[in-house]
Write a protein that holds these residues in place. Structure first.
Motif, mmCIF file in Angstrom:
data_model
loop_
_atom_site.group_PDB
_atom_site.id
_atom_site.type_symbol
_atom_site.label_atom_id
_atom_site.label_comp_id
_atom_site.label_asym_id
_atom_site.label_seq_id
_atom_site.Cartn_x
_atom_site.Cartn_y
_atom_site.Cartn_z
ATOM 1 N N ASN A 77 -0.933 10.267 -18.988
ATOM 2 C CA ASN A 77 -1.468 8.829 -19.107
ATOM 3 C C ASN A 77 -2.951 8.798 -19.922
ATOM 4 O OD1 ASN A 77 -2.334 6.158 -18.765
ATOM 5 N ND2 ASN A 77 -3.359 6.669 -16.846
ATOM 6 N N LEU A 78 -2.419 8.940 -21.135
ATOM 7 C CA LEU A 78 -3.643 9.027 -22.196
ATOM 8 C C LEU A 78 -3.411 8.129 -23.448
ATOM 9 C CD1 LEU A 78 -3.448 12.966 -22.435
ATOM 10 C CD2 LEU A 78 -5.443 11.498 -21.357
ATOM 11 N N THR A 79 -4.384 7.911 -24.281
ATOM 12 C CA THR A 79 -4.303 7.163 -25.631
ATOM 13 C C THR A 79 -3.471 8.021 -26.361
ATOM 14 O OG1 THR A 79 -5.980 8.076 -26.520
ATOM 15 C CG2 THR A 79 -6.593 6.034 -25.093
ATOM 16 N N LEU A 80 -2.806 7.291 -27.570
ATOM 17 C CA LEU A 80 -1.948 8.067 -28.315
ATOM 18 C C LEU A 80 -2.586 9.371 -29.117
ATOM 19 C CD1 LEU A 80 0.914 7.979 -29.284
ATOM 20 C CD2 LEU A 80 0.164 6.589 -31.077
ATOM 21 N N GLU A 81 -3.757 8.928 -29.370
ATOM 22 C CA GLU A 81 -4.496 10.002 -30.251
ATOM 23 C C GLU A 81 -4.901 11.095 -29.294
ATOM 24 O OE1 GLU A 81 -8.002 8.724 -32.432
ATOM 25 O OE2 GLU A 81 -6.689 7.112 -33.275
ATOM 26 N N ASP A 82 -5.342 10.923 -27.962
ATOM 27 C CA ASP A 82 -5.525 12.054 -27.003
ATOM 28 C C ASP A 82 -4.281 12.871 -26.765
ATOM 29 O OD1 ASP A 82 -8.084 11.694 -26.945
ATOM 30 O OD2 ASP A 82 -8.301 10.376 -25.014
ATOM 31 N N ASN A 122 21.033 17.185 -24.084
ATOM 32 C CA ASN A 122 20.239 16.683 -22.770
ATOM 33 C C ASN A 122 18.967 15.792 -23.177
ATOM 34 O OD1 ASN A 122 22.070 17.917 -20.959
ATOM 35 N ND2 ASN A 122 20.586 19.794 -20.989
ATOM 36 N N ILE A 123 18.589 15.964 -24.599
ATOM 37 C CA ILE A 123 17.383 15.106 -24.900
ATOM 38 C C ILE A 123 17.594 13.751 -25.478
ATOM 39 C CG2 ILE A 123 15.193 15.070 -26.561
ATOM 40 C CD1 ILE A 123 15.855 18.112 -26.969
ATOM 41 N N ASP A 124 17.236 12.722 -24.810
ATOM 42 C CA ASP A 124 17.644 11.361 -25.358
ATOM 43 C C ASP A 124 16.318 10.872 -25.975
ATOM 44 O OD1 ASP A 124 18.103 8.735 -25.348
ATOM 45 O OD2 ASP A 124 18.631 8.494 -23.431
ATOM 46 N N ILE A 125 16.321 10.932 -27.252
ATOM 47 C CA ILE A 125 15.527 10.510 -28.249
ATOM 48 C C ILE A 125 15.321 8.986 -28.098
ATOM 49 C CG2 ILE A 125 14.723 10.285 -30.703
ATOM 50 C CD1 ILE A 125 16.471 13.215 -30.649
ATOM 51 N N GLU A 126 16.341 8.101 -27.833
ATOM 52 C CA GLU A 126 16.313 6.790 -28.013
ATOM 53 C C GLU A 126 15.231 6.422 -26.716
ATOM 54 O OE1 GLU A 126 17.124 4.393 -30.054
ATOM 55 O OE2 GLU A 126 18.831 5.701 -31.237
ATOM 56 N N ASN A 127 15.752 6.804 -25.912
ATOM 57 C CA ASN A 127 14.684 6.866 -24.531
ATOM 58 C C ASN A 127 13.172 7.034 -24.654
ATOM 59 O OD1 ASN A 127 14.390 5.703 -21.628
ATOM 60 N ND2 ASN A 127 14.228 8.271 -21.112
ATOM 61 N N LEU A 128 12.958 8.170 -25.303
ATOM 62 C CA LEU A 128 11.693 8.624 -25.815
ATOM 63 C C LEU A 128 10.961 7.505 -26.487
ATOM 64 C CD1 LEU A 128 11.983 12.122 -25.424
ATOM 65 C CD2 LEU A 128 10.562 11.932 -27.539
ATOM 66 N N TRP A 129 11.614 7.106 -27.446
ATOM 67 C CA TRP A 129 10.952 5.991 -27.985
ATOM 68 C C TRP A 129 10.688 4.862 -27.554
ATOM 69 C CZ3 TRP A 129 8.266 4.309 -31.967
ATOM 70 C CH2 TRP A 129 8.305 3.049 -32.409
ATOM 71 N N ARG A 130 11.598 4.395 -26.472
ATOM 72 C CA ARG A 130 11.258 3.372 -25.775
ATOM 73 C C ARG A 130 9.816 3.552 -24.921
ATOM 74 N NH1 ARG A 130 16.272 3.531 -22.690
ATOM 75 N NH2 ARG A 130 17.243 4.031 -24.782
ATOM 76 N N MET A 131 9.907 4.767 -24.450
ATOM 77 C CA MET A 131 8.820 5.120 -23.308
ATOM 78 C C MET A 131 7.539 5.021 -24.128
ATOM 79 S SD MET A 131 9.962 8.668 -21.403
ATOM 80 C CE MET A 131 8.205 9.038 -21.165
ATOM 81 N N LEU A 132 7.457 5.643 -25.560
ATOM 82 C CA LEU A 132 6.348 5.630 -26.322
ATOM 83 C C LEU A 132 6.029 4.274 -26.606
ATOM 84 C CD1 LEU A 132 5.340 8.335 -27.679
ATOM 85 C CD2 LEU A 132 6.160 7.508 -29.766
ATOM 86 N N GLU A 133 6.821 3.147 -26.924
ATOM 87 C CA GLU A 133 6.825 1.907 -27.275
ATOM 88 C C GLU A 133 6.035 1.392 -26.208
ATOM 89 O OE1 GLU A 133 10.278 0.121 -28.472
ATOM 90 O OE2 GLU A 133 9.381 -0.897 -30.199
ATOM 91 N N GLU A 134 6.619 1.528 -24.916
ATOM 92 C CA GLU A 134 6.301 0.938 -23.607
ATOM 93 C C GLU A 134 4.633 1.359 -23.407
ATOM 94 O OE1 GLU A 134 8.037 0.700 -19.703
ATOM 95 O OE2 GLU A 134 9.906 0.198 -21.066
ATOM 96 N N GLN A 135 4.425 2.609 -23.496
ATOM 97 C CA GLN A 135 3.276 2.920 -23.170
ATOM 98 C C GLN A 135 2.117 2.832 -24.016
ATOM 99 O OE1 GLN A 135 3.728 7.409 -22.591
ATOM 100 N NE2 GLN A 135 5.203 7.072 -20.927
ATOM 101 N N HIS A 136 2.328 2.590 -25.454
ATOM 102 C CA HIS A 136 1.525 2.400 -26.243
ATOM 103 C C HIS A 136 1.610 1.049 -26.890
ATOM 104 C CE1 HIS A 136 -0.091 6.310 -25.552
ATOM 105 N NE2 HIS A 136 1.240 6.498 -25.440
ATOM 106 N N LYS A 137 2.431 0.181 -26.608
ATOM 107 C CA LYS A 137 2.544 -1.117 -27.233
ATOM 108 C C LYS A 137 1.494 -1.874 -27.886
ATOM 109 C CE LYS A 137 4.574 -3.312 -23.561
ATOM 110 N NZ LYS A 137 4.140 -3.629 -22.028
ATOM 111 N N ASP A 138 0.319 -1.746 -27.189
ATOM 112 C CA ASP A 138 -1.009 -2.645 -27.840
ATOM 113 C C ASP A 138 -1.526 -1.923 -28.880
ATOM 114 O OD1 ASP A 138 -1.323 -0.844 -25.531
ATOM 115 O OD2 ASP A 138 -2.904 -1.720 -24.812
ATOM 116 N N GLU A 139 -1.490 -0.499 -28.987
ATOM 117 C CA GLU A 139 -2.176 0.383 -29.843
ATOM 118 C C GLU A 139 -1.092 0.733 -31.027
ATOM 119 O OE1 GLU A 139 -3.856 3.948 -28.285
ATOM 120 O OE2 GLU A 139 -2.215 4.339 -27.029
#
Lengths: 203, 203
Positions: A77-82, A122-139
């Motif tokens: 639970n960190l900012t993208l930069e952190d 086993n790696i789901d990159i699409e899902n990875l991107w979705r997580m990233l997008e959600e967690q940091h949608k404002d920044e």
DNA sequence: TTTATTTTTGACCAGTTGGTTAAACTATAT
DNA sequence: ATATAGTTTAACCAACTGGTCAAAAATAAA
């Protein structure tokens, strides 16, 4: 005797790991591994039927260990930069404690690409991107990151920490002439790489 | 017959290069090299006394070829940014034509770091920095480049182009799932890496 | 052509390698 | 204690590996 069993099997596995990582599959000798574990060579074949079996066990464990180091970044639970700073601190520290892993893995993957495919599936990159997008949608709009550029970005991030270890033999030689130790360089790199990436992705 | 000599010796050298690059020193077999060259195994020993001799000849040539690709950047008459773009275009194109070289070199350097030391000794980094400072003295203040950060910067620049080839086995597997070919990714990378570095060093 | 020199080959060798096997040893269960 | 099952070993093996060597083939020199 399950107790002693585990001891012997583990001792074999650890010795095999050391020898394989240092010499590679082709360079490693079953006798070396046996000596290293202080046991008879036939015992290797008793626990792991063939050299291939033993190697695969070692390889898979190491590969998983390596990939696992990339995961925590995505749920912290960190900012993208952190997150980037956190990643390099963690990952480089891990590699400092296992400096030969990158060269070993890259070499063996190259020698037999099929082996790594199973682990990648086993790696789901699409899902990875979705997580990233959600967690940091404002920044996220502050950075040059799009769904399309994720592979380029991710591989660049990995390159900056993995490459110096894989190329240690050359790098150390160059650094030596400048009076810099590899350890100092690597310590410095935790911050340098993070800053480098952050500046590169900033709009 | 010096004519035929050269032919045979060259054929051996080329075959040895192919086999060594693909299988590595430990994995390569003299018989393979001989078959590949369409000659008797004993003839290998006639021209190159031992496997080590043959390997060293191959390794040295490849290593020099690789390093040579870094040189033109320093004397081209271009702005710093254009030099970076020029470098990635040239270097990645070279690696596209020799995709197995990075993994081979990194692996063999790791297996025997001493071998590369001799070749490194000829590189004068201090002088390199002086050239850079002179050629770009008026534009250098626009960038975050200092004498101290040169090793970090240089290794980062190299990492971005070399790493994807060294890690091709993994990368290709990941890209595949996204419907991207390695070739497309690499073509795209020529520009991506350059932009990435330029943004990273800009003040 | 004959002789000398260089290049190429097939057969071979000693050392190494992954792997096997039968027997010895150890621990557990009856 | 004795039978049973699991563990460890020494000795061995066939296949392979880098390397050698004497002889044959090809080329150059006389």
């Amino acid at each position: 005797m399950a107790e002693n069993d585990k001891q012997t099997e583990e001792k074999i596995f650890e010795s095999a790991t050391e020898v394989f990582v240092e010499k590679g599959m082709d360079g490693a000798r079953m006798q070396d591994i046996a000596n290293h574990a202080g046991i008879n060579k036939a015992l290797l074949h008793y626990y792991y039927r063939t050299k291939d079996h033993l190697f695969n066990a070692v390889f898979e464990k190491i590969a998983k260990k390596m990939f696992a180091k990339f995961a925590p970044v995505f749920d912290a639970n960190l900012t993208l930069e952190d997150k980037i700073r956190f990643f390099y601190k963690e990952h480089i520290t891990f590699l400092q404690n296992n400096p030969r892993l990158p060269a070993f893995l890259l070499n063996e993957i190259n020698r037999n690409p099929a082996r790594i495919r199973k682990l990648i599936q086993n790696i789901d990159i699409e899902n990875l991107w979705r997580m990233l997008e959600e967690q940091h949608k404002d920044e996220l709009n502050k950075y040059n990151i799009t769904r399309e550029s994720i592979p380029q970005l991710m591989s660049s991030i990995a390159a900056l920490s993995v490459f110096p270890f894989a190329a240690r033999g050359i790098l150390e030689g160059i650094l030596e002439k400048l009076g810099i130790s590899f350890d100092d360089y690597m310590e410095e790199r935790k911050e340098f790489a993070a800053d480098f990436v952050i500046r590169a992705i900033k709009k």
